[in-house]
Design an enzyme around this catalytic site. Structure first.
Site, PDB file in Angstrom:
ATOM      1  CG  ASP A  68      -1.730   1.186   1.402  1.00  0.00           C
ATOM      2  OD1 ASP A  68      -2.235   1.653   0.371  1.00  0.00           O
ATOM      3  OD2 ASP A  68      -1.886   1.681   2.527  1.00  0.00           O
ATOM      4  CB  THR A 101      -1.728   5.753  -1.779  1.00  0.00           C
ATOM      5  OG1 THR A 101      -1.790   4.338  -1.716  1.00  0.00           O
ATOM      6  CG2 THR A 101      -2.835   6.332  -0.954  1.00  0.00           C
ATOM      7  CB  THR A 102       1.025   2.974  -5.551  1.00  0.00           C
ATOM      8  OG1 THR A 102       0.665   2.275  -4.362  1.00  0.00           O
ATOM      9  CG2 THR A 102       2.439   2.611  -5.909  1.00  0.00           C
ATOM     10  CG  ASP A 402      -6.289   0.865   0.397  1.00  0.00           C
ATOM     11  OD1 ASP A 402      -6.315   1.680   1.336  1.00  0.00           O
ATOM     12  OD2 ASP A 402      -5.306   0.707  -0.334  1.00  0.00           O
TER      13      ASP A 402
END
Length: 534
Positions: A68, A101-102, A402
């Site tokens: 994550d 988020t990546t 998530d």
């Protein structure tokens, strides 16, 4: 700066540099870009369903295994201020959308690379920043056109989005268990008119034992704590009346710096007797209010509950749960419909919560306290997460978070778009076409922005062990032929219609990723000096 934009040849040779500034601002910009791109490259390998995982050892010696983006970047001790900005960027995406988020960091790294090339050609940073802002607004517009609106009652679409989010996690093989839990948890809290869901109303209780498949959505409330059975207390109560207390059930003590010296046996007996009487009176008052389940908040100054009062409570048939954390009080009072009681004199029946059953059961080797059949309960949900060890359990919680965020995005902005690099290529093509209608510097900037967006499909292909150049070229070709939903099918290693593969994501995840990463890049471009204050 000259009025007419020079041709790219003139820019490249540097004979007619359009923008001559002193060496230092360029150095600062390049140093910022190198630092930020290093952060972006660190998480780049963990993008997508075939991404790698990172093993992080915290300062306390605990291990975290995750892919994550937000979790990885939180644990990177970035010293360079520009690198810290990218860490904050992924945290901002985590708050806004919760997923992607990546991608947001990878995208920012790619845009910085594009900006760096243009700076070396001698373009002014302000021009680049303004063009990038316009390009991001256009990109969001194109994405919105591409999206398909959905209804919250359409559970299958929500499930597809949650499953896609879980497929890129370590626990992907359990997505059939976790996705329905995430969807029903959020839809229980959301109404047709609500524009947001507060994820603090969804509590994930982690217990080590069993496997991830034992994770379930509990109808009622699950407690983190266990029932106190040291003096053989009860573990099951029907028709429960639940009191939540914030005072201590133990004999009062003198202050820290005071001591009481007793050197007479009769006085000793009297002190113990008084202490017992004091506790008995409190316990009787609790029983008088018809309370038969007692939740006791953790106390720092003295024992929240001692053995004498536990014995009294057991004789009065009251089930006791102690060490309730302070930050759980609000959730419990909302869920159980009871009010926290700070003083024994205020302990009355109208402050209690009612439930059909409170019992402690052993579930896959872990003891769990469940409260079911709660009357007039608030809009809250409890999820019981199980896992064979703490590493798996932590990752399961992050993945569930998530998935919950993805469903929450669909409540905020009710539209879905395809995944698998399809929207990025689509937007990239349209921006390139739009760049041809522009003049001067702006056209270059738009073209560079369009090329930078291709980093997402390229990285997806790289991480899946495919040939990125061949795959992205084929993808562009398919989109040029009019297949708007063609994307990279990572499982089969080829290009296919990604909607048929059920790979979808909320519109909000992509739009917020593009907006936030562009803002960060423009901010970095406008910095031309770095001053340290003592």
């Amino acid at each position: 700066m000259s009025a007419v934009a020079p041709s790219p040849q003139a820019l490249a040779t540097g004979s007619n540099k359009a923008f001559n500034d002193r060496g230092k601002p360029m150095e600062v910009r390049l140093s910022n870009m190198v630092a930020a791109k290093a952060i972006s490259d660190a998480v780049r390998t963990s993008l997508g369903p075939r991404g790698m995982d990172k093993m992080i050892q915290t300062s306390k010696g605990e291990l975290i295994i995750t892919n994550d983006g937000a979790t990885i970047l939180k644990s990177i001790q970035a010293l360079h201020p520009a690198a810290k900005m990218l860490v904050d960027l992924s945290a901002a995406q985590d708050v806004e959308a919760g997923d992607g988020t990546t991608s947001v960091v990878v995208l920012a790294g790619s845009l910085l690379g594009a900006a760096e090339k243009m700076l070396q050609k001698g373009m002014h940073p302000t021009v680049i920043a303004e063009s990038f802002q316009k390009a991001s607004a256009k990109a969001v517009e194109y994405l919105t056109e591409l999206s398909t609106p959905i209804n919250l009652d359409d559970k299958t679409s929500l499930l597809r989005a949650a499953t896609t989010s879980l497929n890129s996690k370590i626990v992907s093989q359990y997505s059939s268990t976790l996705a329905p839990i995430a969807v029903s948890a959020v839809t229980r809290l959301a109404t047709q008119t609500s524009s947001n869901v507060d994820l603090r109303d969804i509590r994930i209780v982690k217990k080590v034992g069993g496997t991830i498949e034992d994770t379930e959505l509990v109808d009622g409330v699950v407690l983190n704590q266990n029932v106190v059975t040291t003096v053989g207390g009860l573990t099951r109560i029907e028709k429960a009346k639940i009191g939540l207390i914030q005072f201590q059930l133990s004999a009062p003590k003198p202050d820290m710096d005071n001591t009481v010296v007793i050197n007479d046996y009769r006085q000793m007996d009297k002190v113990i007797k008084e202490g017992r009487q004091y506790l008995l009176n409190i316990c009787k008052k609790i029983k008088k209010a018809n309370c038969n389940v007692l939740l006791i908040q953790k106390s720092i100054l003295r024992d929240a509950v001692d053995d004498i009062s536990l014995t009294f409570l057991k004789r009065l048939n009251i089930l006791v749960v102690k060490d309730v954390e302070r930050d759980e009080i609000e959730f419990l009072s909302k869920s159980l419909g009871c009010k926290p009681i700070a003083d024994i004199d205020a302990f009355t029946e109208d402050k209690l919560g009612y439930a059909d059953l409170v019992e402690e059961t052993t579930h896959a080797g872990a003891k769990v306290v469940r409260i079911t059949g709660v009357k007039n309960r608030g809009r809250t949900v409890s999820i019981l997460a199980m896992g064979s060890n703490s590493l798996v359990l932590e990752e399961c919680e992050r993945s569930l978070h998530d998935a919950l965020c993805v469903v929450r995005c669909l409540v905020k902005k009710r539209a879905l778009i395809a995944g698998g690099g399809a929207p990025e290529i689509h937007v990239s093509r349209l921006l390139s076409q739009y760049a041809h209608t522009l003049k001067g510097m702006e056209a270059y900037c738009f073209q560079a922005y369009a090329d930078a967006l291709e980093v997402i499909p390229t990285t997806l292909a790289e991480n899946a062990g495919l040939n990125p150049i061949a795959i992205v070229t084929e993808l562009r070709n398919r989109h040029a032929l009019g297949e708007r939903n063609a994307g990279i099918n990572v499982r089969k290693g080829l290009i296919s219609n990604i909607l048929e593969e059920d790979v979808v994501q909320p519109l909000l995840v992509s739009t917020s990723a593009i907006e936030l990463s562009t803002e960060t890049v423009c901010l970095l471009l406008k910095i031309d000096d770095y001053v340290q204050t003592r």
